[in-house]
Design an enzyme around this catalytic site. Structure first.
Site, short mmCIF file in Angstrom:
data_model
loop_
_atom_site.label_atom_id
_atom_site.label_comp_id
_atom_site.label_asym_id
_atom_site.label_seq_id
_atom_site.Cartn_x
_atom_site.Cartn_y
_atom_site.Cartn_z
N ASP A 63 104.02 78.80 29.21
CA ASP A 63 104.78 79.08 28.00
C ASP A 63 104.76 80.58 27.68
OD1 ASP A 63 105.73 76.69 27.11
OD2 ASP A 63 104.44 76.55 25.37
N TYR A 65 104.04 83.48 24.94
CA TYR A 65 103.15 83.52 23.77
C TYR A 65 103.94 83.07 22.54
CZ TYR A 65 100.00 86.47 26.60
OH TYR A 65 99.15 86.96 27.56
N PHE A 76 102.23 86.54 30.58
CA PHE A 76 100.92 87.14 30.28
C PHE A 76 101.01 88.52 29.62
CE2 PHE A 76 99.90 84.21 33.81
CZ PHE A 76 98.98 83.41 33.16
N HIS A 190 92.92 78.94 35.62
CA HIS A 190 93.69 79.78 34.69
C HIS A 190 92.78 80.83 34.07
CE1 HIS A 190 96.21 80.74 31.17
NE2 HIS A 190 97.21 80.27 31.87
#
Length: 235
Positions: A63, A65, A76, A190
């Protein structure tokens, strides 16, 4: 998608499929009712900054942020001046441990994008403060096709898959055989604080990616992120 990008002919057929219209209507309705991130003109930033012809590494996020002012279309990454979220802080920790690079004074990763690192989320929009709110609406169909298009490239590409959701996409990637290698997959847990200690830290994705690129006869990535002062001087 801006007409100048060379992704257009590669992905044009997707824009004619029924799911695409449904997806765009859903996102437009969401924007009419709620804050949605990233801004509409940044949804395809990853494709605009990293031409199809130049892709050498793919980093997959999930997704965008969902906090105000964070997402700007690169997985990221956040804009300069926005505090790096915890996952990005962990990425910088691993970058230091792997390559000895000090954490930068901002969290914008566009320097990677401009070198051929496709920073692709599998879902390209999200409702404010509602993680996963736009999953299952059609974005994954589109971004799976992006992955397939990169997989179809003749040059070796390194796919960096962090976390269970990204690692599921390994099925879309042809790594070839020992006698005829194709693409390279680097996978781990992750970088989220919930999982980084379960195999992300110590995985050395940056040096391993460069080793794979050099072995394939491609130029390595300069993973250094220029400080804000240097960015400002060059703009």
């Amino acid at each position: 998608m801006a007409p100048k990008t060379d992704w257009n002919p590669v992905l044009r057929d997707e824009l004619a499929k029924p799911y695409w219209g449904d997806l765009q209507r859903f996102v437009a309705d969401e924007r009419a009712r709620h804050p949605v991130y990233p801004p509409a003109d940044e949804v395809f930033a990853a494709l605009h900054l990293t031409p199809y012809a130049g892709v050498k590494v793919v980093i997959l996020g999930q997704d965008p942020y969902h906090g105000a002012g964070q997402a700007h279309g690169l997985c990221f990454s956040v804009r300069p001046g926005v505090p790096p979220p915890p996952s990005l802080q962990n990425i910088f920790t691993e970058l230091h441990d792997d390559l000895g690079l000090d954490p930068p004074d901002h969290g914008c990763l566009d320097a990677w994008s401009r070198q051929g690192v496709l920073l692709l989320n599998t879902t390209l929009t999200v409702r404010a403060r509602r993680a996963a709110s736009h999953q299952g609406k059609g974005w994954e169909t589109f971004t799976d096709q992006v992955i397939r298009a990169v997989d179809a490239k003749d040059e070796t590409v390194v796919f960096i898959l962090w976390g269970a959701a990204a690692r599921k996409k390994k099925a879309l990637i042809d790594t070839g055989s020992p006698d005829a290698p194709r693409h390279v997959v680097i996978e781990s847990a992750h970088p989220s604080p919930l999982s980084a200690h379960n195999g992300f830290f110590g995985s050395r994705p940056f040096s391993r990616a460069n080793e794979a690129l050099v072995a394939a006869g491609r130029a390595p990535v300069d993973w250094r992120i220029p400080p804000r002062a240097e960015r400002a001087a060059s703009s």
